[in-house]
Structures are given as structure tokens and as C-alpha cells.
Design a protein around this motif. Structure first.
Motif, PDB file in Angstrom:
ATOM      1  N   GLU A 574      -5.787  -1.002  -9.849  1.00  0.00           N
ATOM      2  CA  GLU A 574      -4.369  -1.328  -9.693  1.00  0.00           C
ATOM      3  C   GLU A 574      -4.240  -2.400  -8.621  1.00  0.00           C
ATOM      4  N   GLU A 575      -3.760  -3.547  -8.976  1.00  0.00           N
ATOM      5  CA  GLU A 575      -3.570  -4.582  -7.967  1.00  0.00           C
ATOM      6  C   GLU A 575      -2.198  -5.199  -8.089  1.00  0.00           C
ATOM      7  N   ILE A 576      -1.656  -5.572  -6.960  1.00  0.00           N
ATOM      8  CA  ILE A 576      -0.317  -6.142  -6.968  1.00  0.00           C
ATOM      9  C   ILE A 576      -0.434  -7.669  -6.900  1.00  0.00           C
ATOM     10  N   ALA A 577      -0.161  -8.325  -7.999  1.00  0.00           N
ATOM     11  CA  ALA A 577      -0.206  -9.784  -7.995  1.00  0.00           C
ATOM     12  C   ALA A 577       1.116 -10.296  -7.440  1.00  0.00           C
ATOM     13  N   LEU A 578       1.041 -11.124  -6.444  1.00  0.00           N
ATOM     14  CA  LEU A 578       2.272 -11.585  -5.812  1.00  0.00           C
ATOM     15  C   LEU A 578       2.638 -13.002  -6.213  1.00  0.00           C
ATOM     16  N   GLU A 579       1.665 -13.864  -6.317  1.00  0.00           N
ATOM     17  CA  GLU A 579       1.951 -15.251  -6.686  1.00  0.00           C
ATOM     18  C   GLU A 579       1.004 -15.643  -7.806  1.00  0.00           C
ATOM     19  N   PRO A 580       1.518 -16.237  -8.848  1.00  0.00           N
ATOM     20  CA  PRO A 580       0.661 -16.597  -9.965  1.00  0.00           C
ATOM     21  C   PRO A 580      -0.085 -17.921  -9.703  1.00  0.00           C
ATOM     22  N   VAL A 590      -3.424  -3.036   0.952  1.00  0.00           N
ATOM     23  CA  VAL A 590      -2.312  -2.153   1.292  1.00  0.00           C
ATOM     24  C   VAL A 590      -2.643  -0.721   0.872  1.00  0.00           C
ATOM     25  N   GLY A 591      -3.938  -0.416   0.804  1.00  0.00           N
ATOM     26  CA  GLY A 591      -4.376   0.958   0.542  1.00  0.00           C
ATOM     27  C   GLY A 591      -3.984   1.841   1.716  1.00  0.00           C
ATOM     28  N   TYR A 600       0.872  -4.025   6.034  1.00  0.00           N
ATOM     29  CA  TYR A 600       2.035  -4.623   5.402  1.00  0.00           C
ATOM     30  C   TYR A 600       2.671  -5.691   6.288  1.00  0.00           C
ATOM     31  N   LEU A 603       0.738  -8.742   5.965  1.00  0.00           N
ATOM     32  CA  LEU A 603       1.040  -9.397   4.698  1.00  0.00           C
ATOM     33  C   LEU A 603       2.351 -10.178   4.789  1.00  0.00           C
ATOM     34  N   LEU A 607       2.755 -14.251   4.510  1.00  0.00           N
ATOM     35  CA  LEU A 607       3.584 -14.862   3.471  1.00  0.00           C
ATOM     36  C   LEU A 607       4.618 -15.797   4.082  1.00  0.00           C
ATOM     37  N   PHE A 625      -5.545  -2.655  -3.421  1.00  0.00           N
ATOM     38  CA  PHE A 625      -5.791  -1.310  -2.945  1.00  0.00           C
ATOM     39  C   PHE A 625      -7.250  -1.110  -2.629  1.00  0.00           C
TER      40      PHE A 625
END
Lengths: 670, 168
Positions: A574-580, A590-591, A600, A603, A607, A625
Motif C-alpha cells: 500500500e503506497e500513497i502516491a502524492l504527485e504523478p 508514514v508507517g 508527517y 513530509l 512538500l 509504509f
């Protein structure tokens, strides 16, 4: 306190929190699927329905007893409700009972017979879902699940793991791991307590008896078996013998008939653990380490710590569990001794435990392509093997364990109970600190089934503060209390299963509510009957140290008997893609652990700085994670390099690294 | 773009930052799980599983539980939904007054089917609902927050055309 009338008979109640407990006290075994006294009340199975004057038909498990209650337990209506409930469960159940692992021990099967359900009027289940065999120890068959939720509550309430949960609603409801992943991909610690409470064949031990038979049939293999302490007092149950009877001698005889070459005792390796662990404990104390040391015998606890408390991993004893010490000893020392190729020795452990299956597969326990323990069989599987070949354990003549490793002291035998490791270590430490041999003392404070057992023991000027916990939730709470400073301890013994190994999920499913305490009692009796009750007195250990290890905690001992731990990602994929886009990859963990360390904020800061410098387009920032580098958290990965301990103050430094990467000159950071 | 991927503009740091604002607003209290999920779904238009894993981490509850709650309520979706969610009421009154032809018309115009409820460009999702409680206006269609009453097939086609042209 009060009195209720059950079927016309007055029964007094005291501490009982629900009517079901009072009814059972009155000697009426109302059936249940979803009630376990150690879990929260669910009230879902409707088996324990009763008729109470003024209340009508209610679940006995979810009704508090009140003075003067008039309760009936088997009116025609109640019997019809129970029958119908079972009939409906069966209508949606894979009814291939004859080929089911649980056949004979299945609560659904038992109740169908007991309640006289002879016909299913609602057709058959027409859906077949795939069986999940991704877990090292547990086989999950959703087609057999009756949604009682016992596994869910056990995993969450007693073990604090929460690997399983309900999904969907109504007729689509199911019990599955998080995000419908396979059980091998979620934070399951393999303790198996879910299947210990599963009333059907939905969760069963992943049977590996075929592999054992195969090894026994292989003429090139010398099959060596080690038997864990807790197995001897439980295996009899599978043959109708009382829990707590020590059947070690009969089990040896049975294994010999099966064709096992050597039968040894894991208690010996437990003795070895006591010596190594005590040495480590004393060294840590001498080094002035303030953090308590945690025992590491229980692989489910070790895995739990790796998932959930990476910050505590350095406090875990580096000692391997007795099972793994034993395997290492056979494949290195014993192979040399009998001049055999270690790959021709096939080590089978007989364990009360399912997590041991996963433990034996850990890569740390394979050296030069030699696996220390080749196969782990649970007590249940061994009982099944004996039954398959037609051996009735009770009828066999006892036989002695083999030399040289068929001997453990009482201290080693106690390892099977919660508190056993502590007691064994205490005996050893007491002598060590006193500088003389002291008579064997029992430590009743560490025995018994309270979840947390804190003890203070003084030896001369030294005081040792111990805590014995069993059940992972208790372990989790203990860690929190240690962190807040609420409790100060020197040594914490953790066993994942309630009661310790005697309550392991690989043991036969308990027949009665006092089965587990009978086993524990049986083990203490066995230990009392041993001639030598202190690990250090084990004569075999002396030989091991003289001929092989040198002294406790020597480099050889470290190499063969100790291990390392690593933090683990709780859920795979499970990964959170923030910018393509295809830019420089920057991943911020952010595990759980990194999050708690403030990742966080890091992060957010990164950003906003990227944004303000106009680098937003060039850098692809992702929240991820767990890099499994929790000790160095918060972790940030820039390109393919992981940066450890990235606190807010280090964000400018990270920005510089990012700029270097972008200008094509990555610079190494320390 | 595959259906499993969120549209690009959804998956930005801004939306992720919003997740944290939402969690903080609810004081990271696990008891507020449902409102938290509702607000996150408003931000993302669905509940990506990786965000659910993150929510579980922050709230200190198991991912399995968070996922369980998500799948229990039909208001939550773990699949990306279209920018416009078209809810066609198929309750008794609307059914009698001709909701089926409306559903067919939407399916035909947007290339949707029984198994495929969201357009590939993630603009539209078609849902049938049981009753919107506006039977006097049957057949009723709700698109996002806007209610359309006594919708005919022609009117439906018109509405879709307006929305589509607005997106071009």
C-alpha cells in the motif's frame, strides 16, 4: 449476588456477569459458537437463547443475571430456534465434512448431531471461494466460516493484532484479512489463537504431515526429532487421556515405531537458553543498560515486536528460541560429532505452537543452504500421524529418549508454562548473584494465569524486577507502561498465547474449560519429578560448552545460538502516491513508527519547501509504509538511498540532497 | 488510465494534507472513524486502501477494522467514483413511472453496463438507489447534490449532454 430460577430450580449467582455463566454453573451446557469467557460478548450465534419471564426470548450470554429471574432453557420454542439457526448455518456451509480437517472436532458438526438436525431444507451453498494458504502456519477456508467472529475478537482483543476483520454486510459478510489481502501479506504473527477458537474448519493448522512421512521414508535422511516441553502434557488429549498426563515416554515409543532415528528433548535447548539468556541479562546490567530485557523464546511475540514495536527490538534478548538453538546444535555440532553431512540430517520439531512453523522458515536460520529446523509439526499433526498409522498412544509401552540430547532439567521443562522461563532464569541468576549453589526455590508469584505478573526478587544486595506477561495485548500494554515510566522492570517474559506454550494453538483443541490449567499443572508436576532442576546442572550442557561453544556468550555461541531482528512492514503493497510523473522519487515513510516520530511533519515541510522553490514538478513525493528500517526512523528515501532519522531540523539538508540529485550530482550523506 | 488509479488531480499532496487536517480536526479519535471516512471520501471521491491503512495507523486501530467499516456502509466506496455520481431512483414509485428506461438511457449514452458503473474518464458513475423519499417527483434522479424530478428519457439525455459539454 442473588438468585435466579433455572427450569424451576433456584440457583444463586455471585460474580457471574451473564445468565449463560449461571446456567453453566447449574450444570446445563447451553451450546454456543460465539461465546468465550475471555472475549467480549458478541451475541451473534443465538445458540444460548433462553426464555425469561417478562423479557421473552433473549441471548443468555448478553443478559445480566438479576435477582428473581425466571429462566427456561429448553422450551419447544427455544429448541426450534436453535435447530433452525444450525440448519441455516449448514445451508450456507461447505458440508464436505468427511474430507474436512476439523471433522470430529467441529463444533458445528457436534451441535448438528446434538440438536438433532437431520435435514437441511434450504438447499446447498453454491458458491466456492478460494482457500488461502499464503500463511506459513494457518490455512483459511472461507467456505467453512460461520461468521461467529471468535477469531476476529481473539486477534484484536487478546492479541492486539487485528489481522482479521469482518467486511461487507448481511449475506455478503465475510471474515477476511485487511483489504481482502491474503493472510501471508498482513501483520499476522502466526500465533494461531484464531484457529484455537474457530468452531469449524475455517481456520486450521496448515498440515505438513506428508512432508514428515516423506522424510521418514527417505533412506538417505537421518530423522531427528525434538519434543517441546508443552507437547508431552497435551498430546494424550487427542487419544482420550486426561490433560496434564505426561506422555513423553509413550510419545518416544510412537515416534520410534514411525521410524524416527533419534528422539531428543527441546528442554535441553531450553536449558541452553537459560544459560545464554542469563549471561546476556547480566552483561546488559553490568553495561548499565536501563531498558528492560525482553525474552525472545516466543516467535509470535518476536514478530509482533518487529511489526509494532521496532523501537524495542534492541531490548529483545538476542537468544534464539530453544527450537532454533536445538536445530543449530544438531546441524553444526551433532553433524560433526557423528561425522554426517548436515543436509542428511532432517530435524523435525514437535511443537505446541503454530508460529514455530514460520520461525523455522526465517532466513536467519538457514546457513550455507542448511536449514536448522527442516520441519515443524504441531501436537495436533503428530496426533494425526499416529492415528493415520493406527497407533493408540495410551496403549504403547514407554521408551526412553535418546542420548546425547534426550535430557533436560526441570528448569527446561517449565519453559512450556507462562512464567517458566522467568522461573528457570531466576534459579540460575539467584545462584550466580549469590556466588554459591542455593537450594531450588519455587517462585509461585510467576505461576498462574493472571495476564501480568510483576515480581520483585532480592538476592543479597541485588533486586531484580520481573514482569511475566502472556497474551500480546498484555505485552503491548506493558511496553506502553514501561515507556511512560509507570512501571520499571529489568526483565520481561513474554508469551503470545494465554497460559504460555501449554495454551499454544498447535495443541489439541481443549475439551474442557480447565484443560489448559490441567496441562500447566501437569508440567509443574513433571518438573518437580526431575532429578536436576537447575539448567546449569545439565551435564550435557557442560559437554557442549567444553567441546563446542567455549563459554556462554562466546563468539561461537553468538554465531550458533543468537540472532538478530528486523522491523517489518505491517501490510504489504500500500503506497500513497502524492504527485504523478517520472521525476526524482522522494519517499517519506508514514508507517506506524516513523509517523509517531513525526514523519508527517517532515513530509509537510518537504512538500511546502519544494513548492516554494518551484521544484514541485521535478520531484515525485510519496508517502510510503515502512522501509523496514524503523530503528532509524523517521526514514526518507531520496532516489534509491534511505536517509535515517530525518527530523524537521534536517529538512534543509534533505532539500540540498534533492537539489544535488536534480543537478545530477548526488552527494552521500552520513 | 486504468480504473484502479485515481485521476491525477485527486492524488496530490494537497488531498493528502487534507487527510491530516481531517484527522486532526477529529482529534485522531478512533470513535470518529465514520465522520473521518466521510470527509476523506469527499476529498478523494473514494477511499483508497492506502489512505485507509494510514488512517488506521494514525487512529491506532487495525486496518482490518477500518476496512470493515468502509465495506459495511454502502455510502463508502473503495473504487474511484466519477466526478458526477448519477443516482437513479428505482424504488416502487419511480420504477412504475419509468426509471428503467432512464437507467438504460444513461448506460447507452455513457457506455456503461451492469458490471461497469464508472466511465473510463472518471467523469460519471451510475448508481441505482432504492428510494430517495421524493416519490411525488417520480422518477427522480440525483446528480451529486442536485435533484431532478419527473425526468423523462429526453430530459435525462439533455442533462447528460449539458454536463458533458461543460467538461469539454
Amino acid at each position: 449476588m442473588g438468585e435466579i430460577t433455572i427450569n424451576g430450580r433456584p440457583i444463586t449467582f455471585e460474580e457471574e456477569s451473564n445468565v449463560l455463566e449461571v446456567i453453566r454453573k447449574a450444570g446445563i451446557e447451553l451450546p454456543t459458537f460465539c461465546y468465550h469467557s475471555e472475549l467480549s460478548v458478541y451475541g451473534g450465534c443465538r445458540m444460548c437463547v433462553v426464555d425469561i419471564d417478562g423479557m421473552g426470548v433473549v441471548g443468555a450470554c448478553s443478559t445480566a443475571p438479576r435477582d428473581g429471574m425466571m429462566v427456561r432453557t429448553h422450551t419447544r420454542e427455544l429448541r426450534d430456534i436453535r435447530k433452525l439457526a444450525v440448519e441455516l448455518l449448514l445451508a450456507d456451509h461447505d458440508r464436505e465434512c468427511t474430507t474436512c480437517e476439523k471433522s470430529g472436532g467441529c463444533q458445528l458438526q457436534r451441535l448438528a448431531t446434538q440438536l438433532g438436525v437431520h435435514e437441511i431444507r434450504f438447499g446447498e451453498r453454491d458458491m466456492s471461494m478460494p482457500v488461502d494458504d499464503s500463511n506459513a502456519a494457518i490455512l483459511r477456508n472461507p467456505n467453512k466460516c460461520i461468521l461467529c467472529g471468535d477469531c476476529v475478537r481473539m486477534c484484536e482483543e487478546v492479541q492486539e493484532v487485528g489481522a482479521l476483520g469482518f467486511i461487507n454486510r448481511g449475506s455478503n459478510a465475510m471474515v477476511v484479512p485487511a483489504f481482502e489481502k491474503e493472510m501471508g501479506d498482513v501483520e499476522c504473527v502466526n500465533c494461531g489463537q484464531c484457529m484455537a477458537v474457530c468452531p469449524t474448519g475455517a481456520l486450521v493448522v496448515k498440515s505438513e504431515t506428508d512432508r514428515a512421512f516423506e522424510a521418514l521414508a527417505d533412506e538417505n535422511k537421518t530423522v531427528i526429532v525434538q519434543i517441546a516441553p508443552a507437547v508431552r502434557v497435551a498430546i494424550g488429549e487427542a487419544f482420550g487421556l486426561p490433560a496434564g498426563d505426561n506422555l513423553l515416554g509413550k510419545l518416544v515409543a510412537a515416534l520410534k515405531i514411525l521410524g524416527v532415528d533419534k528422539v531428543f528433548d527441546t528442554s535441553l535447548a531450553a536449558d541452553l537458553t537459560v544459560i545464554e539468556e542469563t549471561q546476556e541479562f547480566l552483561q546488559r546490567r553490568q553495561a548499565g543498560e536501563s531498558a528492560p530485557m525482553f525474552t525472545s523464546c516466543c516467535p509470535a511475540w518476536v514478530k509482533f515486536a518487529e511489526y509494532r514495536h521496532p523501537e524495542m527490538l534492541s531490548s529483545l534478548s538476542s537468544c534464539r528460541s530453544p527450537q532454533q538453538m536445538f536445530g543449530s546444535m544438531i546441524k553444526r555440532y551433532y553433524a560433526d560429532m557423528i561425522e554426517a553431512n548436515p543436509n542428511d540430517l532432517y530435524v523435525i520439531s514437535i511443537m505446541p505452537c503454530t508460529a514455530k512453523k514460520a520461525e523455522a522458515q526465517r532466513p536467519e536460520f538457514v546457513h550455507n543452504e542448511v536449514t536448522d529446523v527442516d520441519l515443524v509439526l504441531t501436537t495436533q499433526e503428530v496426533a494425526a500421524m499416529l492415528k493415520e498409522v493406527g497407533l493408540d498412544l495410551g496403549r504403547l509401552e514407554v521408551q526412553a529418549l535418546d542420548s546425547p540430547f534426550g535430557f533436560g532439567t526441570g528448569a527446561g521443562v517449565m519453559f512450556g508454562n507462562s512464567g517458566g522461563v522467568s522461573e528457570a532464569v531466576l534459579r540460575h541468576v539467584a545462584d550466580h548473584l549469590a556466588g554459591e549453589e542455593k537450594p531450588v526455590v519455587d517462585y509461585p508469584q510467576v505461576r498462574g494465569d493472571q495476564g501480568i505478573k510483576p515480581i520483585r526478587i532480592s538476592v543479597g544486595d541485588n533486586t531484580i524486577r520481573l514482569a511475566v506477561v502472556h497474551g500480546l495485548k498484555q505485552a503491548h500494554q506493558m511496553i506502553e507502561r514501561i515507556k511512560t515510566g509507570e512501571i520499571t522492570v529489568d526483565l520481561v517474559e513474554v508469551m503470545a498465547c494465554p497460559g504460555g506454550c501449554t495454551g499454544g494453538a498447535g495443541q489439541p483443541q481443549p475439551e474442557r474449560r480447565d484443560t489448559k490449567s490441567q496441562r500447566a499443572h501437569g508440567l509443574y508436576i513433571s518438573e518437580k519429578m526431575t532429578q536436576l532442576r537447575k539448567s546449569r546442572e545439565n551435564p550435557i550442557l557442560q559437554t557442549l560448552y567444553d567441546n563446542w561453544l567455549g563459554e556462554p556468550a562466546s563468539p561461537t555461541a553468538h554465531d550458533a545460538l543468537h540472532t538478530t531482528y528486523q522491523s517489518r512492514r505491517r501490510i504489504l503493497g500500500e503506497e500513497i502516491a502524492l504527485e504523478p510523473g517520472e521525476q526524482l522519487e522522494v519517499q517519506v515513510c508514514v508507517g506506524t513508527f516513523c509517523y509517531l516520530q513525526g514523519s508527517y511533519d517532515v513530509l509537510s515541510q518537504l512538500l511546502s519547501e519544494l513548492e516554494s522553490e518551484g521544484l514541485g514538478e521535478a520531484v515525485n513525493v510519496r508517502g510510503t509504509f515502512c522501509f523496514e528500517q524503523c530503528q532509524g526512523g523517521p526514514s526518507v528515501m531520496i532516489g534509491d538511498e534511505i536517509q535515517a532519522r530525518v527530523t524537521l531540523e534536517r529538512v534543509p539538508e534533505m532539500m540540498e540532497t534533492i537539489r544535488d540529485h536534480l543537478s545530477g550530482t548526488p552527494k552521500r550523506l552520513d | 488510465m486504468t480504473k484502479n488509479m485515481a485521476p491525477e488531480e485527486l492524488s496530490t499532496s494537497r488531498t493528502f494534507a487534507q487527510v491530516n487536517e481531517i484527522l486532526d480536526k477529529h482529534e485522531r479519535n478512533p470513535r470518529s472513524l465514520i465522520p473521518i471516512l466521510q470527509e476523506i471520501q469527499d476529498a478523494y471521491r473514494y477511499l483508497p486502501t492506502e489512505i485507509l491503512a494510514y488512517v488506521a495507523t494514525v487512529l491506532g486501530i487495525s486496518p482490518a477494522r477500518v476496512y470493515g467499516v468502509t465495506t459495511f456502509y454502502s455510502q463508502f466506496s473503495t473504487q474511484p467514483k466519477g466526478k458526477y455520481v448519477i443516482q437513479v431512483c428505482d424504488g416502487t414509485a419511480c420504477h412504475v413511472r419509468g426509471s428503467n428506461p432512464l437507467i438504460e438511457a444513461v448506460e447507452k449514452r455513457l457506455g456503461l453496463s451492469e458490471d461497469n458503473r464508472t466511465t473510463d474518464d472518471l467523469l460519471f458513475t451510475l448508481e441505482t438507489v432504492s428510494c430517495l423519499g421524493a416519490c411525488g417527483l417520480a422518477p427522480v434522479v440525483v446528480i451529486n447534490e442536485t435533484v431532478y424530478g419527473e425526468v423523462s428519457v429526453d430530459r435525462m439525455t439533455e442533462i447528460l449532454a449539458e454536463l458533458q459539454s461543460g467538461e469539454e
